[in-house]
Design a protein around this motif. Structure first.
Motif, PDB file in Angstrom:
ATOM      1  N   ASP A   7       0.856  -1.174   0.000  1.00  0.00           N
ATOM      2  CA  ASP A   7       0.000   0.000   0.000  1.00  0.00           C
ATOM      3  C   ASP A   7       0.902   1.237   0.000  1.00  0.00           C
ATOM      4  O   ASP A   7       2.108   1.140   0.260  1.00  0.00           O
ATOM      5  CB  ASP A   7      -0.891  -0.039   1.243  1.00  0.00           C
ATOM      6  N   LYS A 166      -9.613  -1.423  -3.670  1.00  0.00           N
ATOM      7  CA  LYS A 166      -9.500  -2.416  -2.611  1.00  0.00           C
ATOM      8  C   LYS A 166     -10.704  -2.264  -1.665  1.00  0.00           C
ATOM      9  O   LYS A 166     -11.154  -1.142  -1.435  1.00  0.00           O
ATOM     10  CB  LYS A 166      -8.199  -2.199  -1.816  1.00  0.00           C
ATOM     11  N   GLY A 190       0.030  -3.722   4.093  1.00  0.00           N
ATOM     12  CA  GLY A 190      -0.746  -2.492   4.176  1.00  0.00           C
ATOM     13  C   GLY A 190      -1.153  -2.178   5.598  1.00  0.00           C
ATOM     14  O   GLY A 190      -0.901  -2.953   6.525  1.00  0.00           O
ATOM     15  N   ASP A 196      -6.749  -3.617   2.519  1.00  0.00           N
ATOM     16  CA  ASP A 196      -5.590  -4.431   2.150  1.00  0.00           C
ATOM     17  C   ASP A 196      -5.825  -5.905   2.428  1.00  0.00           C
ATOM     18  O   ASP A 196      -5.275  -6.764   1.742  1.00  0.00           O
ATOM     19  CB  ASP A 196      -4.353  -3.927   2.893  1.00  0.00           C
TER      20      ASP A 196
END
Length: 229
Positions: A7, A166, A190, A196
């Motif tokens: 991320d 996401k 993440g 995530d």
């Protein structure tokens, strides 16, 4: 593991404080605020959640609720959502809301976590492919280039470029395909357990880090190196 997906905000980089963000936008526009007013305005903007990558809004106004939910699907939606939140706070000039939005995309508005380069360099040395998967409404590549981290990234998969965000597994699938790797041999790193964590539905491993100020997380990424050995 043959690949690691990261991320962006809160994982590899952290946005500046709300007060620093406001001060930079005001300086760029040639506007001055007295220190007490600057502090009060920054606090109001923080409560509004107007800084992308900063604290979430305490309350999303009803008229922004729909665009807020899909803000990462396009650059126009992202700008509309965040300038809409900033407009809940009075500023000396109406054009400053767009100036604030522009400021948050500046590379010097972001700081890389202290161990980001070390970890990315180590992964490159081991032959591990690296991708960045982000829910975002603008091109973050210049941030990576300005901080010298672009050379470690093999692909960028950004929600606004695909119209998918996401935790939709399709976004992670795009990243795996771009790297030519199997999801089962890919680790997603993440700070958002919902967004995530969506990589797990595809079969990826998932590792979470804490979204903390840079000074408070000097080595939060280093455990990743143990997970890919």
């Amino acid at each position: 593991m043959t690949a690691v997906l990261f991320d962006f905000s809160g994982t590899l980089f952290r946005i500046e404080s709300t007060e620093a963000w406001l001060r930079a936008a005001l300086d760029g526009a040639g506007v001055e605020l007295a220190a007490p007013e600057l502090a009060r305005t920054a606090e109001a903007l923080q409560r509004a959640g107007a800084l992308p990558g900063g604290a979430p809004p305490l309350r999303v106004p009803e008229e922004l609720a729909e665009v807020w939910e899909i803000r990462d699907d396009s650059s126009a939606l992202h700008r509309a959502a965040y300038t809409g939140l900033s407009r809940q706070v009075p500023l000396p000039r109406p054009d400053l809301h767009d100036a604030l939005y522009e400021r948050h995309m500046a590379p010097d508005a972001w700081s890389a976590y202290a161990d980001a380069a070390e970890v990315l360099d180590a992964l490159r040395g081991r032959g591990i492919a690296v991708g960045v998967v982000s829910n975002i409404g603008w091109d973050l590549r210049p941030v990576f280039r300005a901080h010298g981290l672009d050379r470690y990234v093999d692909t960028y998969v950004l929600s606004y470029e695909h119209g998918i965000r996401k935790p939709d597994p399709r976004l992670f699938r795009v990243a795996c395909a771009a790297l030519g790797v199997e999801p089962e041999r890919t680790l997603m790193v993440g700070d958002d357990r919902r967004a995530d964590g969506g990589a797990a539905a595809l079969g990826c491993g998932v590792h979470f880090v804490d979204h903390l100020p840079v000074a408070e997380r000097p080595a939060g990424l280093r455990p990743v190196l143990d997970l890919v050995t």
